[in-house]
Design a protein around this motif. Structure first.
Motif, PDB file in Angstrom:
ATOM      1  N   VAL A 151      14.760  96.410 106.418  1.00  0.00           N
ATOM      2  CA  VAL A 151      15.387  97.439 107.237  1.00  0.00           C
ATOM      3  C   VAL A 151      14.358  97.899 108.262  1.00  0.00           C
ATOM      4  CG1 VAL A 151      16.459  99.725 107.254  1.00  0.00           C
ATOM      5  CG2 VAL A 151      16.870  98.171 105.338  1.00  0.00           C
ATOM      6  N   PHE A 152      14.737  97.900 109.540  1.00  0.00           N
ATOM      7  CA  PHE A 152      13.853  98.301 110.631  1.00  0.00           C
ATOM      8  C   PHE A 152      14.365  99.563 111.318  1.00  0.00           C
ATOM      9  CE2 PHE A 152      12.686  93.867 110.329  1.00  0.00           C
ATOM     10  CZ  PHE A 152      11.356  93.826 110.705  1.00  0.00           C
ATOM     11  N   ASN A 153      13.422 100.440 111.636  1.00  0.00           N
ATOM     12  CA  ASN A 153      13.699 101.607 112.460  1.00  0.00           C
ATOM     13  C   ASN A 153      12.542 101.738 113.455  1.00  0.00           C
ATOM     14  OD1 ASN A 153      14.701 104.005 113.483  1.00  0.00           O
ATOM     15  ND2 ASN A 153      13.744 105.242 111.911  1.00  0.00           N
ATOM     16  N   PRO A 154      12.786 101.809 114.759  1.00  0.00           N
ATOM     17  CA  PRO A 154      14.090 101.664 115.374  1.00  0.00           C
ATOM     18  C   PRO A 154      14.656 100.262 115.136  1.00  0.00           C
ATOM     19  CG  PRO A 154      12.368 101.668 117.059  1.00  0.00           C
ATOM     20  CD  PRO A 154      11.705 101.960 115.750  1.00  0.00           C
ATOM     21  N   PRO A 155      15.952 100.132 115.315  1.00  0.00           N
ATOM     22  CA  PRO A 155      16.576  98.831 115.046  1.00  0.00           C
ATOM     23  C   PRO A 155      16.115  97.773 116.035  1.00  0.00           C
ATOM     24  CG  PRO A 155      18.139 100.306 116.108  1.00  0.00           C
ATOM     25  CD  PRO A 155      16.917 101.117 115.796  1.00  0.00           C
ATOM     26  N   ALA A 167      20.707  96.552 116.664  1.00  0.00           N
ATOM     27  CA  ALA A 167      20.746  97.764 117.491  1.00  0.00           C
ATOM     28  C   ALA A 167      22.110  97.962 118.148  1.00  0.00           C
ATOM     29  CB  ALA A 167      19.643  97.710 118.549  1.00  0.00           C
ATOM     30  N   LYS A 168      22.793  96.887 118.481  1.00  0.00           N
ATOM     31  CA  LYS A 168      24.083  97.007 119.172  1.00  0.00           C
ATOM     32  C   LYS A 168      25.120  97.768 118.345  1.00  0.00           C
ATOM     33  CE  LYS A 168      25.698  92.472 117.642  1.00  0.00           C
ATOM     34  NZ  LYS A 168      26.037  91.128 118.072  1.00  0.00           N
ATOM     35  N   GLU A 169      24.910  97.845 117.027  1.00  0.00           N
ATOM     36  CA  GLU A 169      25.837  98.603 116.187  1.00  0.00           C
ATOM     37  C   GLU A 169      25.604 100.114 116.304  1.00  0.00           C
ATOM     38  OE1 GLU A 169      26.806  94.848 115.401  1.00  0.00           O
ATOM     39  OE2 GLU A 169      24.821  95.377 114.666  1.00  0.00           O
ATOM     40  N   ASN A 201       5.559  98.928 116.607  1.00  0.00           N
ATOM     41  CA  ASN A 201       6.621  99.725 117.216  1.00  0.00           C
ATOM     42  C   ASN A 201       7.778 100.032 116.279  1.00  0.00           C
ATOM     43  OD1 ASN A 201       5.418  99.655 119.899  1.00  0.00           O
ATOM     44  ND2 ASN A 201       5.867  97.472 119.809  1.00  0.00           N
ATOM     45  N   HIS A 202       7.684  99.600 115.035  1.00  0.00           N
ATOM     46  CA  HIS A 202       8.783  99.756 114.089  1.00  0.00           C
ATOM     47  C   HIS A 202       8.250 100.173 112.718  1.00  0.00           C
ATOM     48  CE1 HIS A 202      10.277  96.891 117.101  1.00  0.00           C
ATOM     49  NE2 HIS A 202      11.461  97.401 116.848  1.00  0.00           N
ATOM     50  N   ILE A 203       9.080 100.850 111.951  1.00  0.00           N
ATOM     51  CA  ILE A 203       8.855 101.069 110.526  1.00  0.00           C
ATOM     52  C   ILE A 203       9.739 100.053 109.818  1.00  0.00           C
ATOM     53  CG2 ILE A 203       9.124 102.685 108.597  1.00  0.00           C
ATOM     54  CD1 ILE A 203       6.934 103.517 110.581  1.00  0.00           C
ATOM     55  N   GLU A 204       9.181  99.387 108.798  1.00  0.00           N
ATOM     56  CA  GLU A 204       9.959  98.387 108.068  1.00  0.00           C
ATOM     57  C   GLU A 204       9.867  98.652 106.575  1.00  0.00           C
ATOM     58  OE1 GLU A 204      10.426  93.551 107.574  1.00  0.00           O
ATOM     59  OE2 GLU A 204       8.425  94.402 107.769  1.00  0.00           O
ATOM     60  N   ALA A 205      11.008  98.574 105.908  1.00  0.00           N
ATOM     61  CA  ALA A 205      11.077  98.576 104.447  1.00  0.00           C
ATOM     62  C   ALA A 205      11.546  97.197 104.025  1.00  0.00           C
ATOM     63  CB  ALA A 205      12.047  99.643 103.949  1.00  0.00           C
ATOM     64  N   VAL A 206      10.899  96.641 102.991  1.00  0.00           N
ATOM     65  CA  VAL A 206      11.219  95.291 102.526  1.00  0.00           C
ATOM     66  C   VAL A 206      11.485  95.345 101.024  1.00  0.00           C
ATOM     67  CG1 VAL A 206      10.393  92.917 102.290  1.00  0.00           C
ATOM     68  CG2 VAL A 206       9.772  94.265 104.313  1.00  0.00           C
ATOM     69  N   PHE A 207      12.681  94.940 100.622  1.00  0.00           N
ATOM     70  CA  PHE A 207      13.060  94.876  99.214  1.00  0.00           C
ATOM     71  C   PHE A 207      13.137  93.413  98.804  1.00  0.00           C
ATOM     72  CE2 PHE A 207      16.275  94.528  95.865  1.00  0.00           C
ATOM     73  CZ  PHE A 207      15.700  95.350  94.907  1.00  0.00           C
ATOM     74  N   VAL A 208      12.392  93.031  97.785  1.00  0.00           N
ATOM     75  CA  VAL A 208      12.374  91.657  97.273  1.00  0.00           C
ATOM     76  C   VAL A 208      13.428  91.542  96.178  1.00  0.00           C
ATOM     77  CG1 VAL A 208      10.974  89.879  96.143  1.00  0.00           C
ATOM     78  CG2 VAL A 208       9.904  91.475  97.770  1.00  0.00           C
ATOM     79  N   TYR A 209      14.341  90.584  96.337  1.00  0.00           N
ATOM     80  CA  TYR A 209      15.340  90.397  95.285  1.00  0.00           C
ATOM     81  C   TYR A 209      15.281  89.024  94.637  1.00  0.00           C
ATOM     82  CZ  TYR A 209      18.513  88.032  98.596  1.00  0.00           C
ATOM     83  OH  TYR A 209      19.068  87.182  99.513  1.00  0.00           O
ATOM     84  N   GLU A 210      14.425  88.136  95.169  1.00  0.00           N
ATOM     85  CA  GLU A 210      14.261  86.811  94.554  1.00  0.00           C
ATOM     86  C   GLU A 210      12.901  86.266  94.943  1.00  0.00           C
ATOM     87  OE1 GLU A 210      16.353  82.647  95.550  1.00  0.00           O
ATOM     88  OE2 GLU A 210      17.747  84.157  94.776  1.00  0.00           O
ATOM     89  N   GLY A 211      12.219  85.626  93.997  1.00  0.00           N
ATOM     90  CA  GLY A 211      10.936  84.993  94.280  1.00  0.00           C
ATOM     91  C   GLY A 211       9.757  85.911  94.012  1.00  0.00           C
ATOM     92  N   GLU A 212       8.548  85.341  94.231  1.00  0.00           N
ATOM     93  CA  GLU A 212       7.310  86.066  93.956  1.00  0.00           C
ATOM     94  C   GLU A 212       6.284  85.789  95.031  1.00  0.00           C
ATOM     95  OE1 GLU A 212       5.917  85.105  90.051  1.00  0.00           O
ATOM     96  OE2 GLU A 212       7.706  85.923  89.087  1.00  0.00           O
ATOM     97  N   GLY A 213       5.390  86.755  95.213  1.00  0.00           N
ATOM     98  CA  GLY A 213       4.308  86.602  96.171  1.00  0.00           C
ATOM     99  C   GLY A 213       3.430  87.829  96.175  1.00  0.00           C
ATOM    100  N   GLU A 214       2.718  88.007  97.288  1.00  0.00           N
ATOM    101  CA  GLU A 214       1.828  89.145  97.465  1.00  0.00           C
ATOM    102  C   GLU A 214       1.963  89.682  98.871  1.00  0.00           C
ATOM    103  OE1 GLU A 214      -2.303  88.940  95.149  1.00  0.00           O
ATOM    104  OE2 GLU A 214      -2.059  87.331  96.613  1.00  0.00           O
ATOM    105  N   VAL A 215       1.709  90.993  99.017  1.00  0.00           N
ATOM    106  CA  VAL A 215       1.543  91.585 100.333  1.00  0.00           C
ATOM    107  C   VAL A 215       0.134  92.162 100.351  1.00  0.00           C
ATOM    108  CG1 VAL A 215       2.580  93.826  99.706  1.00  0.00           C
ATOM    109  CG2 VAL A 215       2.504  93.099 102.106  1.00  0.00           C
ATOM    110  N   VAL A 216      -0.567  91.936 101.466  1.00  0.00           N
ATOM    111  CA  VAL A 216      -1.946  92.373 101.620  1.00  0.00           C
ATOM    112  C   VAL A 216      -2.013  93.354 102.782  1.00  0.00           C
ATOM    113  CG1 VAL A 216      -4.327  91.638 102.055  1.00  0.00           C
ATOM    114  CG2 VAL A 216      -2.750  90.107 100.828  1.00  0.00           C
ATOM    115  N   ASN A 217      -2.616  94.520 102.541  1.00  0.00           N
ATOM    116  CA  ASN A 217      -2.903  95.477 103.604  1.00  0.00           C
ATOM    117  C   ASN A 217      -4.150  94.963 104.312  1.00  0.00           C
ATOM    118  OD1 ASN A 217      -4.035  97.658 105.089  1.00  0.00           O
ATOM    119  ND2 ASN A 217      -2.907  99.114 103.819  1.00  0.00           N
ATOM    120  N   LYS A 218      -4.015  94.543 105.558  1.00  0.00           N
ATOM    121  CA  LYS A 218      -5.130  93.912 106.266  1.00  0.00           C
ATOM    122  C   LYS A 218      -6.244  94.904 106.609  1.00  0.00           C
ATOM    123  CE  LYS A 218      -4.391  90.398 108.904  1.00  0.00           C
ATOM    124  NZ  LYS A 218      -3.905  89.506 109.983  1.00  0.00           N
ATOM    125  N   ALA A 219      -5.948  96.193 106.645  1.00  0.00           N
ATOM    126  CA  ALA A 219      -6.982  97.186 106.946  1.00  0.00           C
ATOM    127  C   ALA A 219      -7.880  97.445 105.738  1.00  0.00           C
ATOM    128  CB  ALA A 219      -6.344  98.494 107.408  1.00  0.00           C
TER     129      ALA A 219
END
Length: 130
Positions: free
Chosen positions: A106-110, A29-31, A54-72
């Motif tokens: 990447v987070f918004n707000p920072p 945020a200081k930037e 309180n934040h929106i996050e985008a996550v780009f995977v560039y190495e490795g494997e796994g899963e993301v689970v929508n808890k709802a």
């Protein structure tokens, strides 16, 4: 112009280490650019519960494997290099890395770098002015 390397961040106060993951906060945020950028490594075999209320996050995977689970909904998505998930609805989610997974987040707000996940996996909304 800001130019940084991960080597410059390694082992500084912008390099956050936990038993489950490590986050190198490259832009904060200081930037004053309206977002923050982090390189995060999630460790194989860990269970990671997050909720960025309180934040929106985008996550780009560039190495490795796994899963993301929508808890709802219980919906599961495979993650591998080239995958991106966007938590555009402040989604409660779980990340399950099968191997060490390297991501760019990447987070918004920072984030400021002073946030700590609470018991629900939430970062409080902290601003540079607070």
């Amino acid at each position: 112009m800001i130019v940084r390397t991960l080597d410059e961040i390694t082992d500084t106060d912008a390099d956050i280490k936990t038993p489950n993951w490590r986050s190198k906060r490259i832009i904060l945020a200081k930037e004053k650019v309206g977002f923050s950028v982090h390189e995060t490594t999630l460790y194989a075999g860990t269970v990671n519960d997050f909720w960025y209320a309180n934040h929106i996050e985008a996550v780009f995977v560039y190495e490795g494997e796994g899963e993301v689970v929508n808890k709802a909904t219980g919906e599961r998505h495979e993650l591998k290099p080239g995958s991106l998930y966007l938590l555009n609805d402040h989604d409660k989610h779980q990340v399950l890395p099968k191997t060490d997974m390297k991501t760019v987040c990447v987070f918004n707000p920072p984030v400021t770098g002073r946030e700590v996940h609470d018991e629900n996996g939430v970062y409080p909304l902290v601003t540079e002015e607070s």
